[in-house]
Design a protein around this motif. Structure first.
Motif, PDB file in Angstrom:
ATOM      1  N   MET A  40       0.834  -1.210   0.000  1.00 40.22           N
ATOM      2  CA  MET A  40       0.000   0.000   0.000  1.00 40.22           C
ATOM      3  C   MET A  40       0.867   1.258   0.000  1.00 40.22           C
ATOM      4  O   MET A  40       0.583   2.213  -0.733  1.00 40.22           O
ATOM      5  N   ALA A  41       1.934   1.253   0.798  1.00 39.60           N
ATOM      6  CA  ALA A  41       2.834   2.412   0.849  1.00 39.60           C
ATOM      7  C   ALA A  41       3.497   2.618  -0.506  1.00 39.60           C
ATOM      8  O   ALA A  41       3.627   3.757  -0.977  1.00 39.60           O
ATOM      9  N   PHE A  42       3.901   1.542  -1.142  1.00 41.38           N
ATOM     10  CA  PHE A  42       4.530   1.657  -2.464  1.00 41.38           C
ATOM     11  C   PHE A  42       3.562   2.286  -3.461  1.00 41.38           C
ATOM     12  O   PHE A  42       3.945   3.168  -4.234  1.00 41.38           O
ATOM     13  N   LYS A  43       2.312   1.840  -3.435  1.00 36.45           N
ATOM     14  CA  LYS A  43       1.314   2.387  -4.369  1.00 36.45           C
ATOM     15  C   LYS A  43       1.105   3.880  -4.155  1.00 36.45           C
ATOM     16  O   LYS A  43       0.888   4.621  -5.114  1.00 36.45           O
ATOM     17  N   VAL A  44       1.180   4.324  -2.898  1.00 33.68           N
ATOM     18  CA  VAL A  44       1.050   5.759  -2.617  1.00 33.68           C
ATOM     19  C   VAL A  44       2.223   6.523  -3.229  1.00 33.68           C
ATOM     20  O   VAL A  44       2.049   7.599  -3.798  1.00 33.68           O
ATOM     21  N   LEU A  45       3.422   5.963  -3.119  1.00 34.93           N
ATOM     22  CA  LEU A  45       4.613   6.627  -3.656  1.00 34.93           C
ATOM     23  C   LEU A  45       4.679   6.573  -5.180  1.00 34.93           C
ATOM     24  O   LEU A  45       5.209   7.484  -5.810  1.00 34.93           O
ATOM     25  N   ASP A  46       4.180   5.504  -5.770  1.00 32.03           N
ATOM     26  CA  ASP A  46       4.226   5.311  -7.225  1.00 32.03           C
ATOM     27  C   ASP A  46       3.118   6.140  -7.879  1.00 32.03           C
ATOM     28  O   ASP A  46       2.062   5.642  -8.224  1.00 32.03           O
ATOM     29  N   LYS A  47       3.393   7.420  -8.027  1.00 35.68           N
ATOM     30  CA  LYS A  47       2.365   8.381  -8.443  1.00 35.68           C
ATOM     31  C   LYS A  47       1.753   8.076  -9.811  1.00 35.68           C
ATOM     32  O   LYS A  47       0.571   8.287 -10.019  1.00 35.68           O
ATOM     33  N   ASN A  48       2.560   7.598 -10.764  1.00 31.17           N
ATOM     34  CA  ASN A  48       2.016   7.363 -12.104  1.00 31.17           C
ATOM     35  C   ASN A  48       1.634   5.901 -12.338  1.00 31.17           C
ATOM     36  O   ASN A  48       1.201   5.540 -13.417  1.00 31.17           O
ATOM     37  N   GLY A  49       1.808   5.045 -11.325  1.00 32.67           N
ATOM     38  CA  GLY A  49       1.366   3.657 -11.416  1.00 32.67           C
ATOM     39  C   GLY A  49       2.168   2.780 -12.355  1.00 32.67           C
ATOM     40  O   GLY A  49       1.695   1.738 -12.778  1.00 32.67           O
ATOM     41  N   ASN A  50       3.411   3.184 -12.654  1.00 34.13           N
ATOM     42  CA  ASN A  50       4.224   2.398 -13.585  1.00 34.13           C
ATOM     43  C   ASN A  50       5.024   1.284 -12.921  1.00 34.13           C
ATOM     44  O   ASN A  50       5.783   0.580 -13.574  1.00 34.13           O
ATOM     45  N   GLY A  51       4.876   1.124 -11.597  1.00 35.33           N
ATOM     46  CA  GLY A  51       5.583   0.059 -10.901  1.00 35.33           C
ATOM     47  C   GLY A  51       6.995   0.407 -10.484  1.00 35.33           C
ATOM     48  O   GLY A  51       7.734  -0.442 -10.005  1.00 35.33           O
ATOM     49  N   ILE A  52       7.353   1.676 -10.665  1.00 33.95           N
ATOM     50  CA  ILE A  52       8.688   2.144 -10.297  1.00 33.95           C
ATOM     51  C   ILE A  52       8.548   3.472  -9.572  1.00 33.95           C
ATOM     52  O   ILE A  52       7.829   4.364 -10.023  1.00 33.95           O
ATOM     53  N   VAL A  53       9.228   3.583  -8.432  1.00 37.64           N
ATOM     54  CA  VAL A  53       9.277   4.850  -7.713  1.00 37.64           C
ATOM     55  C   VAL A  53      10.618   5.496  -8.037  1.00 37.64           C
ATOM     56  O   VAL A  53      11.666   4.875  -7.896  1.00 37.64           O
ATOM     57  N   ASP A  54      10.557   6.729  -8.517  1.00 37.57           N
ATOM     58  CA  ASP A  54      11.788   7.449  -8.843  1.00 37.57           C
ATOM     59  C   ASP A  54      11.779   8.810  -8.145  1.00 37.57           C
ATOM     60  O   ASP A  54      10.874   9.115  -7.375  1.00 37.57           O
ATOM     61  N   ALA A  55      12.798   9.604  -8.415  1.00 37.18           N
ATOM     62  CA  ALA A  55      12.936  10.901  -7.741  1.00 37.18           C
ATOM     63  C   ALA A  55      11.726  11.796  -7.973  1.00 37.18           C
ATOM     64  O   ALA A  55      11.299  12.513  -7.066  1.00 37.18           O
ATOM     65  N   ALA A  56      11.148  11.753  -9.161  1.00 35.37           N
ATOM     66  CA  ALA A  56       9.974  12.585  -9.444  1.00 35.37           C
ATOM     67  C   ALA A  56       8.795  12.180  -8.563  1.00 35.37           C
ATOM     68  O   ALA A  56       8.047  13.038  -8.078  1.00 35.37           O
TER      69      ALA A  56
END
Length: 100
Positions: free
Chosen positions: A27-43
């Protein structure tokens, strides 16, 4: 070659995340993954983490970009250090915390 490194050792002896904890981590990852591409980056992180408030940025020792990069690098445990965090790397990070 018959030998293992420290990361491989930790992954072999640690307990897995409980189902409840894994759900929270996802759930926390999904919150951070703003565009839903499965990758959290600096943006993605920059939208919810204000690095300008970090003590090293305030003191002028680091830029906010450096702080964001270091923050992301903490999650690249057992993965590629590329400034991008996958769900597997995120889960691996929190599993390692539970092993401490």
């Amino acid at each position: 070659n018959g030998s293992i490194n420290f990361e491989e050792f930790i992954q072999g002896v640690r307990d897995p995340l409980s189902e409840r904890r894994q759900q929270l981590v996802c759930m926390a990852f999904k919150v951070l993954d703003k565009n839903g591409n499965g990758i959290v980056d600096a943006a993605d992180i920059a939208t919810c983490y204000d690095a300008t408030k970090h003590p090293d940025v305030i003191a002028g020792r680091k830029s906010s970009e450096e702080v964001l990069a270091e923050f992301l690098d903490t999650f690249d445990v057992g993965g590629v250090h590329d400034g991008k965090v996958t769900l597997d790397e995120f889960i691996n990070y929190y599993t390692n915390i539970g092993a401490n």
